[in-house]
Scaffold this motif. Sequence first.
Motif, PDB file in Angstrom:
ATOM      1  N   ALA A 242       0.834  -1.209   0.000  1.00 15.33           N
ATOM      2  CA  ALA A 242       0.000   0.000   0.000  1.00 15.33           C
ATOM      3  C   ALA A 242       0.867   1.256   0.000  1.00 15.33           C
ATOM      4  N   LYS A 243       1.984   1.215   0.732  1.00 11.54           N
ATOM      5  CA  LYS A 243       2.895   2.358   0.750  1.00 11.54           C
ATOM      6  C   LYS A 243       3.469   2.619  -0.638  1.00 11.54           C
ATOM      7  N   GLU A 244       3.823   1.535  -1.343  1.00 10.25           N
ATOM      8  CA  GLU A 244       4.377   1.693  -2.686  1.00 10.25           C
ATOM      9  C   GLU A 244       3.321   2.238  -3.647  1.00 10.25           C
ATOM     10  N   ILE A 245       2.075   1.789  -3.486  1.00  8.11           N
ATOM     11  CA  ILE A 245       0.981   2.299  -4.319  1.00  8.11           C
ATOM     12  C   ILE A 245       0.793   3.791  -4.076  1.00  8.11           C
ATOM     13  N   GLN A 246       0.878   4.187  -2.813  1.00  6.70           N
ATOM     14  CA  GLN A 246       0.732   5.608  -2.482  1.00  6.70           C
ATOM     15  C   GLN A 246       1.844   6.433  -3.124  1.00  6.70           C
ATOM     16  N   LEU A 247       3.082   5.932  -3.049  1.00  5.54           N
ATOM     17  CA  LEU A 247       4.208   6.642  -3.661  1.00  5.54           C
ATOM     18  C   LEU A 247       4.030   6.757  -5.170  1.00  5.54           C
ATOM     19  N   ALA A 248       3.553   5.671  -5.785  1.00  2.30           N
ATOM     20  CA  ALA A 248       3.330   5.686  -7.233  1.00  2.30           C
ATOM     21  C   ALA A 248       2.272   6.720  -7.604  1.00  2.30           C
ATOM     22  N   TYR A 249       1.187   6.738  -6.848  1.00  5.46           N
ATOM     23  CA  TYR A 249       0.110   7.694  -7.133  1.00  5.46           C
ATOM     24  C   TYR A 249       0.585   9.129  -6.926  1.00  5.46           C
ATOM     25  N   ASP A 250       1.377   9.353  -5.883  1.00  9.98           N
ATOM     26  CA  ASP A 250       1.917  10.703  -5.626  1.00  9.98           C
ATOM     27  C   ASP A 250       2.791  11.170  -6.787  1.00  9.98           C
ATOM     28  N   LEU A 251       3.581  10.246  -7.336  1.00  9.91           N
ATOM     29  CA  LEU A 251       4.445  10.601  -8.462  1.00  9.91           C
ATOM     30  C   LEU A 251       3.621  10.954  -9.701  1.00  9.91           C
ATOM     31  N   ILE A 252       2.570  10.179  -9.946  1.00 10.54           N
ATOM     32  CA  ILE A 252       1.701  10.461 -11.092  1.00 10.54           C
ATOM     33  C   ILE A 252       0.987  11.796 -10.914  1.00 10.54           C
ATOM     34  N   LYS A 253       0.499  12.046  -9.700  1.00 16.55           N
ATOM     35  CA  LYS A 253      -0.161  13.324  -9.439  1.00 16.55           C
ATOM     36  C   LYS A 253       0.784  14.504  -9.685  1.00 16.55           C
ATOM     37  N   LYS A 254       2.017  14.346  -9.234  1.00 17.71           N
ATOM     38  CA  LYS A 254       3.002  15.410  -9.419  1.00 17.71           C
ATOM     39  C   LYS A 254       3.277  15.656 -10.900  1.00 17.71           C
TER      40      LYS A 254
END
Length: 258
Positions: A242-254
């Motif tokens: 879940a932490k990795e998914i959050q990091l991935a989503y944050d990168l896409i949002k950025k």
Amino acid sequence: MFKFVCVIAGFWLFGYAGAFLGLIAGIFIDRIRALGTGGINPLTNVVRQAVFLETVFILMGKLAKADGHISRDEINQVDLFIQKMGMTPEHRAQAIAWFNKGVDISFDTEPTCRRFMSVCGHTRDLKQMLLVYLIVIAMADGHIHPAEETLLFGIATHLGYDQSAFRHLVDMVLSQSHFGGSQQANSAQALEDAYRALGVTQDNTDQEIKRAYRKLMSQYHPDKLMGQGVPEDMIAVATEQAKEIQLAYDLIKKSRNI
């Protein structure tokens, strides 16, 4: 009250290992009841947790031996699972016995998969979490050996996954694993992995990406997984994913300024 019921039921069904799992389930059920949410059949949950745990360790053993030898990284990964569960020496011995059962070259995984499906197969998240655990183990030595991938696909087939769905899940887990800090956050490769980690592409809309993210985070939610039958102490792997998914989503949002 429920701790006592679950321990007795677990011991009756699966011996000392079942009693241990019954204790875990009983604590969880009492916690849920204290919050007033109820609605869980304690005996059903004990059985699901016991079958899930046994299946994980048996298939870990089969997977570790799939390429002909068991690597030190694979042994360390299994030991890490056991340590996170805080098993007593007796329960650790049971987990190792299950693992060794799977290591036996003559062992047929089909009955194990059938039993898992009969108890846990109605819940898609449990099937997916079983595969996620096994994919993570297969990746312990840095890559998935062709023999391991063949075995994983065979297991996935028993769980109702076709080639496309299996490949999609493997790509997602592999990509999620790339967000452990080893990549440059702004690299093109990291962004490509971020999309794959969420199971989407750059062609998807912002709304579609958000829905994919929310769906994954829901699937990995600890309370939801425990309620469905994943033992509480095995939630750590789901939390890491879940932490990795959050990091991935944050990168896409950025990258999209959303």
